[in-house]
Design an enzyme around this catalytic site. Structure first.
Site, mmCIF file in Angstrom:
data_model
loop_
_atom_site.group_PDB
_atom_site.id
_atom_site.type_symbol
_atom_site.label_atom_id
_atom_site.label_comp_id
_atom_site.label_asym_id
_atom_site.label_seq_id
_atom_site.Cartn_x
_atom_site.Cartn_y
_atom_site.Cartn_z
ATOM 1 N N ASP A 1 6.209 7.242 8.137
ATOM 2 C CA ASP A 1 5.628 6.185 7.303
ATOM 3 C C ASP A 1 5.475 6.683 5.875
ATOM 4 O OD1 ASP A 1 4.308 4.036 6.240
ATOM 5 O OD2 ASP A 1 2.426 4.353 7.349
ATOM 6 N N LYS B 1 3.224 5.964 -0.414
ATOM 7 C CA LYS B 1 2.017 6.789 -0.269
ATOM 8 C C LYS B 1 2.057 7.938 -1.274
ATOM 9 C CE LYS B 1 1.266 6.215 4.745
ATOM 10 N NZ LYS B 1 -0.084 5.628 4.672
ATOM 11 N N ASP C 1 3.131 9.052 12.970
ATOM 12 C CA ASP C 1 2.827 7.619 12.973
ATOM 13 C C ASP C 1 3.463 6.885 14.159
ATOM 14 O OD1 ASP C 1 1.218 5.746 11.739
ATOM 15 O OD2 ASP C 1 2.802 5.011 10.411
ATOM 16 N N ASP D 1 2.781 -0.720 3.090
ATOM 17 C CA ASP D 1 2.204 0.385 3.860
ATOM 18 C C ASP D 1 1.356 -0.130 5.032
ATOM 19 O OD1 ASP D 1 1.699 2.997 4.527
ATOM 20 O OD2 ASP D 1 0.261 3.370 2.905
ATOM 21 N N GLU E 1 2.330 -1.523 7.639
ATOM 22 C CA GLU E 1 3.535 -1.865 8.402
ATOM 23 C C GLU E 1 3.302 -1.902 9.910
ATOM 24 O OE1 GLU E 1 2.763 1.114 7.553
ATOM 25 O OE2 GLU E 1 3.141 2.202 9.417
ATOM 26 N N ARG F 1 0.935 -3.029 11.770
ATOM 27 C CA ARG F 1 0.492 -4.319 12.322
ATOM 28 C C ARG F 1 1.631 -5.330 12.387
ATOM 29 N NH1 ARG F 1 -3.992 -4.806 7.743
ATOM 30 N NH2 ARG F 1 -3.785 -2.551 8.011
HETATM 31 N N1 BES Z 1 0.011 4.978 9.348
HETATM 32 C C1 BES Z 1 -0.966 4.536 8.431
HETATM 33 C C2 BES Z 1 -2.401 4.835 8.882
HETATM 34 C C3 BES Z 1 -2.779 6.283 8.964
HETATM 35 C C4 BES Z 1 -3.431 6.895 7.924
HETATM 36 C C5 BES Z 1 -2.536 6.996 10.114
HETATM 37 C C6 BES Z 1 -3.819 8.225 8.023
HETATM 38 C C7 BES Z 1 -2.920 8.327 10.204
HETATM 39 C C8 BES Z 1 -3.561 8.939 9.168
HETATM 40 C C9 BES Z 1 -0.850 3.018 8.238
HETATM 41 O O1 BES Z 1 0.429 2.504 8.348
HETATM 42 C C10 BES Z 1 -1.307 2.721 6.861
HETATM 43 O O2 BES Z 1 -0.674 3.160 5.948
HETATM 44 N N2 BES Z 1 -2.398 1.962 6.740
HETATM 45 C C11 BES Z 1 -2.919 1.627 5.479
HETATM 46 C C12 BES Z 1 -3.265 0.155 5.507
HETATM 47 C C13 BES Z 1 -3.581 -0.433 4.161
HETATM 48 C C14 BES Z 1 -2.351 -0.432 3.277
HETATM 49 C C15 BES Z 1 -4.080 -1.825 4.346
HETATM 50 C C16 BES Z 1 -4.154 2.470 5.223
HETATM 51 O O3 BES Z 1 -4.883 2.765 6.177
HETATM 52 O O4 BES Z 1 -4.355 2.867 4.094
HETATM 53 ZN ZN ZN Z 2 1.734 3.590 9.550
HETATM 54 MN MN MN Z 3 1.488 2.608 6.530
#
Ligand code: BES
Ligand code: ZN
Ligand code: MN
Length: 494
Positions: free
Chosen positions: A263, A270, A281, A340, A342, A344
């Site tokens: 991811d 990111k 991920d 990001d 993604e 969901r």
């Molecule tokens: N895969 C990430 C969540 C994540 C973060 C997993 C840290 C493990 C460690 C997910 O896809 C993500 O990026 N979520 C975002 C959502 C936001 C953009 C609404 C997040 O948590 O920042």
């Molecule tokens: Zn993710």
């Molecule tokens: Mn993400």
């Protein structure tokens, strides 16, 4: 472009079971493990070790240090006089120990295992929980070393009745499945791609699982456009893998896993610091696959289908953009606020597909879904979201029983306004407030109201920076044990 196939990691623990022979205590050259408790008379092996060491064992057991140990803790006598062993480990374990204590004892032993051969003098100690814990703790990921070395010497278990060794087979098979999940989560994203993961899943047919792999053409024909939108910026083709263990009749339990192989965040990229961790991920998919292996290995009398959406989230000329609107399989139109968010989008389609095709009794999804769950619960407990109190409570009980941290989080229609879209039906991000809950609310749109459902946000627990109770730091395999226990308790016949 072609990538090396994953090397086999350290295999699961496969102890030798032998009948009780006290003379081995004197001659064994590696580690010797015995059990004792201050309040009980010394068991046979401890008594023999005590005699060989001229009372060192009884002095240790009577010591203040021993009294200060938690049940299942241990003291070690190095190069004990009168024995050939390099270490004698005395584990504090009383008669009729509870399962949690047996597991604690196994963790003490697993932590101390070394290259030297180990002899566990169990006599009449109940072994399944204890040996499972030994196996869970004795894990190391070596698959990416140029020269992987076996870390652990052979383990021999002396027991009163070797016929009982068969009772340990299921417990050890489940530990092996946890190791599989950890290997998958630890594997780098150039090694474990959507294609190599799907190939590995295909090989699991040999276990008696029915496996189906849907490719991009299949997914486009079916209409899983939200899943495909996430993967469209990657050279790795998106896939949906379905694993079916039909050990019983009736509607199945569906387990759905987020399988984002890497991811980057996509166009909403990111920050560089820590991005390497996003190889994990696909943790939800890894737990799903590990669980399916456990069910097949122990021939569970349950009907369970596992579905994993495999994609890679990359920025690219063909990648989806913030502001894009995509049509999900259900028909709801999703406005992509942040590429990001993604996971969901992948789950939305796989959850709907699972319900549409299998009419499941219940659905449980696992996903490393939000950073916000780490802010809320840290790395000790996963977030549990559910539309069904009975199912949620049964899961919390199962997780507690196996020592996996889990905590119920709220859902509620009030959160929906954070993700309502001006131009489409729903936004894929509600921003920072209640980030894990808005993600769960988003998923709930894709759950039929009559379907009992649990969403497990495992972002904090899938990969840990320090040792946890039954895992060394790195991939934990969190969820395999708890879901296996839930299935035994609630979804298995007779
Ligand atoms: N895969 C990430 C969540 C994540 C973060 C997993 C840290 C493990 C460690 C997910 O896809 C993500 O990026 N979520 C975002 C959502 C936001 C953009 C609404 C997040 O948590 O920042
Ligand atoms: Zn993710
Ligand atoms: Mn993400």
């Amino acid at each position: 472009m072609p990538h090396p196939s994953p090397r086999p990691a350290t295999g699961p623990l496969a102890p030798d079971f032998v009948t009780f022979d006290l003379d081995q205590l004197q001659t064994h050259e590696g580690q010797v493990v015995i059990f004792a408790d201050a309040d009980d008379p010394l068991p046979r092996a401890a008594k023999r070790a005590d005699k060989l060491t001229r009372g060192a064992v009884s002095r240790a057991v009577a010591s203040a240090r021993f009294a200060a140990l938690d049940a299942g803790g241990a003291v070690v006598l190095n190069w004990p006089a009168g024995m050939q062993a390099e270490a004698l480990m005395i584990v504090r374990l009383g008669k009729r120990a509870a399962a949690a204590t047996l597991r604690a004892a196994g963790i003490s032993i697993g932590k101390a295992l070394s290259k030297a051969p180990a002899l566990i003098c169990a006599d009449a100690t109940p072994l399944p929980d204890l040996l499972q814990a030994v196996a869970l703790r004795a894990y190391q990921y070596q698959a990416q070393k140029s020269d992987p070395k076996p870390d652990f010497g052979p383990v021999t278990v002396m027991m009163r009745d070797t016929d009982k060794a068969a009772d340990c087979a299921d417990a050890l098979a489940v530990a092996g499945a946890v190791h599989l999940t950890r290997d998958l989560v630890n594997a780098p994203a150039n090694v474990l791609t959507t294609t190599s993961f799907a190939d590995q899943i295909g090989d699991m047919q040999a276990l008696g699982l029915k496996v189906e792999i849907l490719d991009e053409d299949d997914l486009a024909r079916l209409g899983l456009r939200a899943l495909l939108a996430v993967g469209q910026g990657s050279e790795s083709p998106s896939k949906l893998a379905i694993l079916h263990w039909q050990g019983a009749e009736g509607a199945p339990l569906a387990i759905v896993g987020k399988g984002v192989m890497f991811d980057t965040g996509g166009v909403s990229i990111k920050p560089a610091a820590g991005m390497e961790d996003m190889t994990m991920d696909m943790g939800g998919a890894a737990v799903t696959v590990g669980l399916m292996q456990a069910l097949a290995a122990r021939k569970a009398r349950a009907n369970v289908v596992g579905l994993v959406g495999l994609v890679e989230n990359m920025p690219d000329g063909r990648a989806q953009r913030p502001g894009d609107v995509v049509k999900s399989l259900k028909g709801d139109m999703i406005e992509v606020i942040n590429t990001d968010a993604e996971g969901r989008m992948v789950l939305a389609d796989v959850l709907w597909y699972a319900q549409d095709r299998f009419a499941p009794r219940a659905v449980i999804d696992l996903a490393t879904l939000t950073g916000a769950i780490i802010i809320a619960l840290g790395h000790d407990k996963a977030g549990v979201f559910s539309n069904n109190d009975a199912l949620a409570n049964a899961f919390l009980k199962a997780a507690d029983h196996v020592g996996e941290g889990a905590w119920r989080m709220p859902l509620g229609a009030g959160y929906d306004k954070l993700i309502s879209s001006r131009i489409a039906d729903v936004k894929n991000s509600g921003g920072r407030p209640a980030g894990s809950i808005t993600a769960a609310q988003f998923l709930q749109r894709f759950i039929k109201p009559e379907t009992p459902w649990i969403h497990l946000d495992i972002a904090g627990v899938a990969l840990t920076k320090s040792d946890s109770a039954h895992a060394p730091k790195g991939a934990s395999g969190w969820g395999v044990l708890g879901l296996d226990a839930l299935i035994r308790a609630e979804f298995e016949d007779g």
